[in-house]
Design a protein around this motif. Sequence first.
Motif, PDB file in Angstrom:
ATOM      1  N   ALA A 161       0.833  -1.206   0.000  1.00  5.57           N
ATOM      2  CA  ALA A 161       0.000   0.000   0.000  1.00  5.57           C
ATOM      3  C   ALA A 161       0.865   1.253   0.000  1.00  5.57           C
ATOM      4  O   ALA A 161       0.579   2.215  -0.737  1.00  5.57           O
ATOM      5  CB  ALA A 161      -0.937  -0.008   1.202  1.00  5.57           C
ATOM      6  N   ASN A 162       1.921   1.261   0.781  1.00  5.05           N
ATOM      7  CA  ASN A 162       2.818   2.415   0.833  1.00  5.05           C
ATOM      8  C   ASN A 162       3.525   2.643  -0.495  1.00  5.05           C
ATOM      9  O   ASN A 162       3.749   3.786  -0.900  1.00  5.05           O
ATOM     10  CB  ASN A 162       3.832   2.264   1.963  1.00  5.05           C
ATOM     11  N   GLU A 163       3.863   1.585  -1.182  1.00  3.82           N
ATOM     12  CA  GLU A 163       4.518   1.723  -2.491  1.00  3.82           C
ATOM     13  C   GLU A 163       3.568   2.385  -3.487  1.00  3.82           C
ATOM     14  O   GLU A 163       3.979   3.264  -4.253  1.00  3.82           O
ATOM     15  CB  GLU A 163       4.972   0.350  -3.004  1.00  3.82           C
ATOM     16  N   LEU A 164       2.320   1.999  -3.473  1.00  7.15           N
ATOM     17  CA  LEU A 164       1.336   2.633  -4.347  1.00  7.15           C
ATOM     18  C   LEU A 164       1.157   4.107  -3.987  1.00  7.15           C
ATOM     19  O   LEU A 164       1.101   4.975  -4.864  1.00  7.15           O
ATOM     20  CB  LEU A 164      -0.008   1.906  -4.280  1.00  7.15           C
ATOM     21  N   LYS A 165       1.086   4.391  -2.699  1.00 12.49           N
ATOM     22  CA  LYS A 165       0.927   5.776  -2.249  1.00 12.49           C
ATOM     23  C   LYS A 165       2.138   6.620  -2.632  1.00 12.49           C
ATOM     24  O   LYS A 165       1.990   7.782  -2.995  1.00 12.49           O
ATOM     25  CB  LYS A 165       0.691   5.819  -0.742  1.00 12.49           C
ATOM     26  N   ASP A 166       3.315   6.037  -2.569  1.00 12.03           N
ATOM     27  CA  ASP A 166       4.546   6.754  -2.939  1.00 12.03           C
ATOM     28  C   ASP A 166       4.603   7.084  -4.433  1.00 12.03           C
ATOM     29  O   ASP A 166       5.377   7.942  -4.842  1.00 12.03           O
ATOM     30  CB  ASP A 166       5.782   5.930  -2.570  1.00 12.03           C
ATOM     31  N   HIS A 167       3.788   6.399  -5.220  1.00 12.39           N
ATOM     32  CA  HIS A 167       3.804   6.630  -6.671  1.00 12.39           C
ATOM     33  C   HIS A 167       2.529   7.305  -7.167  1.00 12.39           C
ATOM     34  O   HIS A 167       2.084   7.071  -8.290  1.00 12.39           O
ATOM     35  CB  HIS A 167       4.065   5.314  -7.401  1.00 12.39           C
ATOM     36  N   GLY A 168       1.942   8.144  -6.326  1.00 18.03           N
ATOM     37  CA  GLY A 168       0.840   8.990  -6.787  1.00 18.03           C
ATOM     38  C   GLY A 168      -0.556   8.443  -6.612  1.00 18.03           C
ATOM     39  O   GLY A 168      -1.489   8.949  -7.231  1.00 18.03           O
ATOM     40  N   PHE A 169      -0.725   7.422  -5.781  1.00 12.02           N
ATOM     41  CA  PHE A 169      -2.053   6.870  -5.538  1.00 12.02           C
ATOM     42  C   PHE A 169      -2.359   6.958  -4.043  1.00 12.02           C
ATOM     43  O   PHE A 169      -2.314   5.963  -3.310  1.00 12.02           O
ATOM     44  CB  PHE A 169      -2.119   5.412  -6.021  1.00 12.02           C
ATOM     45  N   PRO A 170      -2.699   8.175  -3.549  1.00 10.82           N
ATOM     46  CA  PRO A 170      -2.854   8.385  -2.100  1.00 10.82           C
ATOM     47  C   PRO A 170      -4.013   7.611  -1.481  1.00 10.82           C
ATOM     48  O   PRO A 170      -4.015   7.383  -0.272  1.00 10.82           O
ATOM     49  CB  PRO A 170      -3.075   9.894  -1.978  1.00 10.82           C
ATOM     50  N   TYR A 171      -4.980   7.220  -2.273  1.00 17.18           N
ATOM     51  CA  TYR A 171      -6.133   6.503  -1.732  1.00 17.18           C
ATOM     52  C   TYR A 171      -6.127   5.029  -2.134  1.00 17.18           C
ATOM     53  O   TYR A 171      -7.157   4.366  -2.108  1.00 17.18           O
ATOM     54  CB  TYR A 171      -7.433   7.163  -2.191  1.00 17.18           C
ATOM     55  N   ALA A 172      -4.966   4.535  -2.477  1.00 20.75           N
ATOM     56  CA  ALA A 172      -4.847   3.139  -2.920  1.00 20.75           C
ATOM     57  C   ALA A 172      -5.238   2.188  -1.800  1.00 20.75           C
ATOM     58  O   ALA A 172      -4.953   2.422  -0.630  1.00 20.75           O
ATOM     59  CB  ALA A 172      -3.424   2.858  -3.364  1.00 20.75           C
ATOM     60  N   LYS A 173      -5.914   1.144  -2.176  1.00 23.84           N
ATOM     61  CA  LYS A 173      -6.271   0.091  -1.230  1.00 23.84           C
ATOM     62  C   LYS A 173      -5.688  -1.212  -1.757  1.00 23.84           C
ATOM     63  O   LYS A 173      -5.725  -1.488  -2.949  1.00 23.84           O
ATOM     64  CB  LYS A 173      -7.780  -0.026  -1.104  1.00 23.84           C
TER      65      LYS A 173
END
Length: 185
Positions: A161-173
């Motif tokens: 989840a943190n990897e997705l958030k680090d790449h521009g997806f702040p609401y990634a689940k």
Amino acid sequence: MRSRVLACALLALAFSAACKEEGSIKVHRLSFKGVKAVDEGRLKTALATRQSSIIPWGRKYYFDRSRFDGDLKRIQAFYADRGYPDARVTGFDVKLNDKQDQVDITVSIAEGEPVRVAAIDFVGFDEIPAAHLAQLKKNIPVKVGAPRDRQLVVATHEMAANELKDHGFPYAKVATAEDNGADGK
């Protein structure tokens, strides 16, 4: 000066007596038989029954049968969380000393076969650069072939989840899905 030392000693004695837990039979030793797959120290910290300090002024723990009965269930839950759902307490021995003021407790455990991680698939991570995804796969704590540890699965979930958030997806689940595999485990 002498009276101050005496007053401090009496205060310390009163304080230590006030800190005594319920019960009168001190737990002298807590040990396990059959523990190979998990860290014995971590298992001990998961239990309510504790071994008293060997240092005379250290913390003393007293035997409580209802807590110990709960601990027998906690042992099974501890093992299940670490990938050993078939682990069972096969027996226990509570030996009183001659003075009948201390006990030595030995718990026998049959660990059984673990549930092993057969594969780890990352689906929907196409937006992450290939080098970052490769690094994520390399660094995750869950490893193929290792027992399925619930805490490691949660840590892997958070890393993804943190990897997705680090790449521009702040609401990634991120969802974690498990199946029984070919052998039912």
